[in-house]
Write a protein that holds these residues in place. Structure first.
Motif, short mmCIF file in Angstrom:
data_model
loop_
_atom_site.label_atom_id
_atom_site.label_comp_id
_atom_site.label_asym_id
_atom_site.label_seq_id
_atom_site.Cartn_x
_atom_site.Cartn_y
_atom_site.Cartn_z
N ASP A 175 0.80 -1.22 0.00
CA ASP A 175 0.00 0.00 0.00
C ASP A 175 0.83 1.27 0.00
O ASP A 175 0.29 2.38 0.09
N LEU A 199 -2.44 -5.90 5.82
CA LEU A 199 -1.73 -4.63 5.81
C LEU A 199 -1.10 -4.36 7.17
O LEU A 199 -1.73 -4.55 8.21
N ASP A 218 3.95 -5.42 4.20
CA ASP A 218 2.69 -6.11 4.41
C ASP A 218 2.89 -7.60 4.14
O ASP A 218 3.96 -8.04 3.72
N GLY A 228 -2.98 2.41 -2.27
CA GLY A 228 -3.80 2.26 -1.07
C GLY A 228 -4.24 0.84 -0.79
O GLY A 228 -5.24 0.62 -0.11
N GLY A 229 -3.51 -0.16 -1.30
CA GLY A 229 -3.89 -1.54 -1.08
C GLY A 229 -4.98 -2.04 -2.01
O GLY A 229 -5.56 -3.10 -1.77
N ARG A 230 -5.26 -1.28 -3.09
CA ARG A 230 -6.28 -1.68 -4.06
C ARG A 230 -5.60 -2.25 -5.31
O ARG A 230 -4.66 -1.67 -5.85
N ARG A 277 4.40 1.90 -7.84
CA ARG A 277 3.62 1.00 -6.97
C ARG A 277 3.88 -0.45 -7.37
O ARG A 277 4.04 -0.75 -8.55
N ASN A 312 -1.44 -2.56 -9.33
CA ASN A 312 -1.60 -1.86 -8.06
C ASN A 312 -2.13 -0.46 -8.32
O ASN A 312 -1.49 0.36 -8.98
#
Length: 566
Positions: free
Chosen positions: A74, A106, A80, A158-160, A139, A155
């Motif tokens: 993220d 995370l 993570d 933000g972890g999405r 990313r 990626n």
């Protein structure tokens, strides 16, 4: 020269190299190691993950297990955790109401993790994971392998993650195992290699119900001997998030090999990353990077042509001579291999050329009989006690079924080996913590200092069981330094960068940023150095894949240092 003669020459060379390694190891060193202590904290740290929710059916894809990755997914600067899952091939054998999705946890920055629901869930019978910036956005994207084929997530921050395999050109449906990444052609963009395993098809399996392996009746549907290889894949990054298959053109197919895991590393120090592939029931493969986007098979000339059943590989300068050695895990009855790089020893003789040779020093180093009865998978060199020497950890788990309960696989224990500093290791598994006394079916293994306390921790993906998070709680007072490198775009991950650290007493350590290795898994990109009693590093040299160099002096210990490519 035919293959049989090459194999014979390779075997003879390995015997001579082993004798050389034995002589080299006969030096006095410390007799007893500093106690190792790992505390299993998965559940208390918020890492709740269970692999393979269902009942196995004696099918090869189900038993190979899955990997685990440490990476900053993220972009907050913390490592993570990502676990790959696998579902039984027969839907009727899947546990009702339990998901077989992959899981991203995370890092919250306080020693705990929070699951990111629905993030890059994967599919089917998953195997390997690899985080790296293939798109050049800064990313880390995510590449996954499985029995059902490859899967690629872009990626979005933000972890999405968004599935983008078709757009990236990564849609191969052959069975992929591990994966690794590096800029092999020097164009500044990150390329991808995927070892492919076998064409598993029940219609291709011989009709006999079982075969004898090591005194056990093994169903033929669990034997890699029963199925043909399918060849590997090399993808060249063409920019714009698109990768193109250049396997044949680059000479990287390995059509007769059954690939498991790979790693890129500049083993001959010519400025180009070479490629090592761990293969099952076929010889491992060393592809030497000749430049111009081409590789040549250097397996036998490097004395690496012995046939074993390899699973995972680790890279590290365990003997402190400046060149990169290899540790390779294998199946039961095969001693785990410690391949000692002889680049420094042969440098004067081989000038002006750079001949690449390895000595199989596992027996002389103390890794012979103690690993013989185990099936090794994930593996890592790590300085767990911060004494400045690389130790070794191996994840084990049998592929044999329990006699009374054939739906279960026989469990084996994790192993930890302490580097004595004289070319040998001591097995300290019994004092490494309660998790090392459990019979497990461990597969993937990854290493990172996830809580930033200067001690390296370990994550393990356990086939058919709960994941392990082994927190290093050893408090011996030794100092440390960690380095987080950032390269120039689009090579922001600095994969292939090499760091040489010199302590005030003149000892030199070498680390390299890698993407891949272990078994189906990935270690942190952050480079960790133990300093022992030294409270500072006298000199730190960073050599980037681009050829640029940066030198830092008088670096105080016990901290993380961020280094930008000049």
């Amino acid at each position: 020269m035919n293959a049989k003669r090459l194999a014979a020459l390779g075997a003879a060379a390995l015997v001579l190299a082993g004798l050389w390694a034995a002589r080299r190891a006969r030096r006095a060193g410390p007799e007893s190691p500093v106690p190792a202590v790992f505390e299993e904290v998965a559940r208390s740290a918020g890492v709740s993950f269970r692999h393979f929710p269902g009942t196995r059916a004696s099918l090869l894809p189900e038993d190979m297990g899955s990997g685990v990755c440490f990476a900053d997914a993220d972009g907050d600067g913390r490592d993570d955790l990502y676990f790959v899952n696998a579902a039984p091939l027969d839907p009727a054998r899947r546990e009702a109401g339990v998901s077989a999705e992959n899981a991203l946890f995370l890092n919250k920055g306080d020693g705990s993790f929070a699951r990111a629901p629905g993030a890059a869930p994967g599919r089917g019978t998953g195997m390997g994971c690899l985080f790296a910036d293939f798109s050049g956005t800064g990313r880390r994207d995510l590449f996954l392998t499985s029995y059902e084929g490859d899967l690629f997530y872009r990626n979005e921050g933000g972890g999405r993650f968004v599935e983008a395999g078709r757009a990236a050109g990564l849609t191969d449906r052959r069975w992929g195992a591990g994966s690794c990444a590096a800029d092999y052609d020097g164009d500044g963009r990150l390329d991808l290699f995927v070892p492919r395993y076998v064409a598993f098809d029940l219609a291709l399996a011989p009709r006999q119900p079982a075969m004898d392996r090591g005194g056990y009746n093994v169903p033929v549907t669990l034997s890699p001997h029963a199925f043909p290889p399918v060849g590997n894949s090399l993808y060249r990054n063409e920019g714009g998030g698109r990768l193109r298959d250049v396997t044949k053109k680059a000479g990287a197919a390995g059509a007769d090999r059954k690939g498991m895991q790979c790693l890129f590393a500049d083993l001959d120090e010519d400025g180009r990353p070479d490629l090592y592939v761990a293969d099952d029931v076929t010889p491992d493969l060393l592809l030497r990077n000749r430049g111009g986007g081409a590789f040549s098979d250097a397996t036998f000339e490097a004395w690496l042509g012995d046939v074993k059943s390899s699973m995972g590989a680790a890279l590290g300068d365990y003997d402190g001579d400046g060149d990169l050695d290899l540790a390779v895990t294998q199946w039961i009855a095969h001693e785990k291999s410690l391949y000692i790089n002889l680049l420094r020893e042969r440098a004067a003789k081989d000038k002006p050329g750079r001949r690449l040779h390895f000595a199989d020093g596992n027996a002389a180093a103390g890794l012979g009989e103690t690993t013989l009865d185990n099936v090794g998978w994930g593996v890592a060199f790590l300085d767990y006690d911060n004494d400045g020497r690389l130790d070794l950890i191996i994840a084990n788990g049998s592929t044999f079924e329990e006699r009374e309960r054939p739906e279960k696989l026989i469990g084996q224990k994790l192993q930890l080996f302490w580097n004595r500093g004289d070319g040998t290791f001591a097995d300290v598994s019994a004092r490494a913590g309660p998790a090392f006394r459990l019979p497990l079916n461990a597969r993937g293994l990854a290493v990172a200092d996830y809580d930033g306390d200067g001690r390296l921790d370990v994550a393990v993906n356990v086939h058919g069981g709960a994941a392990l998070l082994l927190h290093n709680v050893l408090g011996n007072g030794n100092h440390w330094l960690e380095f987080r490198l950032r390269g120039r775009a689009p090579a922001s991950d600095a994969i292939g960068a090499r760091v040489r650290l010199t302590t005030p007493d003149g000892r030199v350590q070498t680390r390299v940023v890698t993407a891949g290795g272990s078994y189906l898994s990935q270690h942190s990109f952050t480079l960790h150095f133990g300093l022992g009693a030294a409270a500072r590093a006298a000199k730190v040299e960073v050599l980037w894949p681009s050829g640029r160099k940066r030198v830092l002096t008088e670096q105080a210990a016990d901290r993380l240092v961020a280094v930008e490519e000049p």
